[in-house]
Design an enzyme around this catalytic site. Structure first.
Site, PDB file in Angstrom:
ATOM      1  N   HIS A 113      38.735  99.833   7.433  1.00  0.00           N
ATOM      2  CA  HIS A 113      39.029  98.666   6.589  1.00  0.00           C
ATOM      3  C   HIS A 113      40.513  98.343   6.730  1.00  0.00           C
ATOM      4  O   HIS A 113      41.366  99.057   6.198  1.00  0.00           O
ATOM      5  CB  HIS A 113      38.664  99.029   5.134  1.00  0.00           C
TER       6      HIS A 113
ATOM      7  N   MET B  74      35.147  92.983  -2.020  1.00  0.00           N
ATOM      8  CA  MET B  74      36.081  93.816  -2.784  1.00  0.00           C
ATOM      9  C   MET B  74      35.786  93.655  -4.277  1.00  0.00           C
ATOM     10  O   MET B  74      35.742  92.533  -4.796  1.00  0.00           O
ATOM     11  CB  MET B  74      37.532  93.411  -2.517  1.00  0.00           C
TER      12      MET B  74
ATOM     13  N   MET C 133      43.699  96.486   5.837  1.00  0.00           N
ATOM     14  CA  MET C 133      44.393  95.655   4.845  1.00  0.00           C
ATOM     15  C   MET C 133      45.786  95.420   5.405  1.00  0.00           C
ATOM     16  O   MET C 133      46.795  95.957   4.909  1.00  0.00           O
ATOM     17  CB  MET C 133      44.404  96.374   3.493  1.00  0.00           C
TER      18      MET C 133
ATOM     19  N   HIS D 138      34.790 105.943   5.333  1.00  0.00           N
ATOM     20  CA  HIS D 138      35.567 104.715   5.147  1.00  0.00           C
ATOM     21  C   HIS D 138      37.061 105.047   5.219  1.00  0.00           C
ATOM     22  O   HIS D 138      37.549 105.923   4.501  1.00  0.00           O
ATOM     23  CB  HIS D 138      35.201 104.105   3.797  1.00  0.00           C
TER      24      HIS D 138
ATOM     25  N   MET E  79      46.478 100.384   5.339  1.00  0.00           N
ATOM     26  CA  MET E  79      47.326  99.469   4.544  1.00  0.00           C
ATOM     27  C   MET E  79      48.713  99.397   5.149  1.00  0.00           C
ATOM     28  O   MET E  79      49.240 100.406   5.630  1.00  0.00           O
ATOM     29  CB  MET E  79      47.424  99.979   3.107  1.00  0.00           C
TER      30      MET E  79
ATOM     31  N   ASP F 133      40.859 103.487   4.995  1.00  0.00           N
ATOM     32  CA  ASP F 133      41.637 102.358   4.477  1.00  0.00           C
ATOM     33  C   ASP F 133      43.011 102.298   5.129  1.00  0.00           C
ATOM     34  O   ASP F 133      43.861 103.162   4.892  1.00  0.00           O
ATOM     35  CB  ASP F 133      41.812 102.508   2.962  1.00  0.00           C
TER      36      ASP F 133
ATOM     37  N   ASP G  19      33.354  97.533  -2.168  1.00  0.00           N
ATOM     38  CA  ASP G  19      34.506  98.426  -2.085  1.00  0.00           C
ATOM     39  C   ASP G  19      35.383  98.275  -3.326  1.00  0.00           C
ATOM     40  O   ASP G  19      36.006  97.231  -3.541  1.00  0.00           O
ATOM     41  CB  ASP G  19      35.303  98.094  -0.814  1.00  0.00           C
TER      42      ASP G  19
ATOM     43  N   SER H  73      35.622 106.958   0.717  1.00  0.00           N
ATOM     44  CA  SER H  73      36.925 106.507   1.224  1.00  0.00           C
ATOM     45  C   SER H  73      37.885 107.692   1.219  1.00  0.00           C
ATOM     46  O   SER H  73      38.175 108.261   0.152  1.00  0.00           O
ATOM     47  CB  SER H  73      37.486 105.400   0.338  1.00  0.00           C
TER      48      SER H  73
HETATM   49  O1  LIG Z   1      40.005  99.499   0.043  1.00  0.00           O
HETATM   50  C1  LIG Z   1      40.134 100.154  -0.965  1.00  0.00           C
HETATM   51  C2  LIG Z   1      41.246  99.879  -1.940  1.00  0.00           C
HETATM   52  O2  LIG Z   1      42.011  98.847  -1.466  1.00  0.00           O
HETATM   53  C3  LIG Z   1      39.125 101.160  -1.266  1.00  0.00           C
HETATM   54  O3  LIG Z   1      38.389 101.569  -0.144  1.00  0.00           O
HETATM   55  C4  LIG Z   1      39.459 102.299  -2.201  1.00  0.00           C
HETATM   56  O4  LIG Z   1      39.806 103.454  -1.519  1.00  0.00           O
HETATM   57  C5  LIG Z   1      38.282 102.596  -3.075  1.00  0.00           C
HETATM   58  O5  LIG Z   1      38.668 103.554  -3.996  1.00  0.00           O
HETATM   59  P1  LIG Z   1      37.909 103.734  -5.384  1.00  0.00           P
HETATM   60  O6  LIG Z   1      38.040 102.442  -6.126  1.00  0.00           O
HETATM   61  O7  LIG Z   1      36.475 104.047  -5.044  1.00  0.00           O
HETATM   62  O8  LIG Z   1      38.614 104.883  -6.013  1.00  0.00           O
HETATM   63 FE   LIG Z   2      38.492 100.053   1.521  1.00  0.00          FE
END
Ligand SMILES: O=C(CO)[C@@H](O)[C@H](O)COP(=O)(O)O
Ligand SMILES: [Fe+2]
Length: 227
Positions: free
Chosen positions: A70, A141, A72, A37, A41, A39, A176, A12
């Site tokens: 992903h 998650m 969010m 990946h 947000m 993210d 994740d 990620s």
């Molecule tokens: O979607 C998410 C967090 O919301 C993830 O994709 C995090 O980026 C994972 O990070 P680590 O827990 O591996 O540090």
């Molecule tokens: Fe994620």
């Protein structure tokens, strides 16, 4: 994108250097990442804000593997075309993001992407039972979404339920949150094939010491395969 169930590590870039995304993506792919990946947000569905479609489009030329986006965010539907245009291969929406996840998954596929559905830790596996014909990936998650570096929440029972539900359908199970060499064997043994890892991949390295990323990826993969 062809389907297979071999174990994939998806770093990620939430844990990458935000001033250097292009080089960071190239570094993790050179060091063995299978997917990248991303993210997204919105500061509304989750209490954090990252990047939008213009940034994701700028990442695209650097990603030679699979760009796994992903979301969010809520709502999702108004932005699906923008993420298709940005070049997402897989676009994942949360089942909790709105009342019409069925329509959302149809729209994601309709826009030419693989459709993913994510489940927060508090949401049961059954929430996707009537979505499987529209789904290419279920993201379980193992933290409450919003931040990297959080403590792993054990969802192995949910992963096993999903495996039973999915049977031999070509659907990835992605995990994740909090994945590292200690937790990877648990989720791999329960049936996951895509492991997202942010802090456990980027920890201790930089684009100048990218071999650290390689070591971190190899440790997670080896632990998962031996688990
Ligand atoms: O979607 C998410 C967090 O919301 C993830 O994709 C995090 O980026 C994972 O990070 P680590 O827990 O591996 O540090
Ligand atoms: Fe994620």
């Amino acid at each position: 994108m062809t389907f297979d169930r071999t174990l994939k590590i998806a770093p990620s870039i939430l844990s990458a250097d935000f001033a250097n995304f292009g080089q960071e993506i190239q570094a993790i792919e050179a060091q063995g990442a299978d997917w990248v990946h991303v993210d997204v947000m919105d500061g509304h569905f989750v209490p954090n804000l990252t990047f939008g479609p213009a940034a994701v489009k700028a990442f695209r030329p650097h990603v030679k593997t699979v760009m796994d986006v992903h979301l969010m965010i809520a709502p999702v539907d108004p932005y699906i075309e923008a993420y298709a245009d940005a070049g997402a291969d897989v676009l994942t929406a949360h089942v909790e993001a709105g009342p019409h996840i069925h329509r959302t998954l149809q729209a994601i596929r309709g826009a030419g992407m693989k459709a993913g559905v994510a489940l927060n830790p508090g949401t049961p596996a059954e929430a996707v039972a009537h979505l499987l014909d529209l789904t290419d990936l279920v993201c379980v998650m193992t933290v409450n979404p919003g931040f990297g570096g959080q403590k792993f929440i054990d969802m192995t029972a949910k992963i096993r339920s999903l495996c039973d539900m999915i049977g031999d359908r070509p659907i990835h199970i992605e995990i994740d949150g909090g994945v590292d060499p200690t937790t990877a064997p648990l989720v791999a043994a329960a049936g996951a094939d895509v492991l997202v890892a942010g802090s456990a991949v980027f920890r201790g390295g930089s684009v100048h010491t990218a071999e650290v990323y390689g070591d971190n990826i190899r440790k997670i993969r080896a632990a998962a395969n031996n688990g």
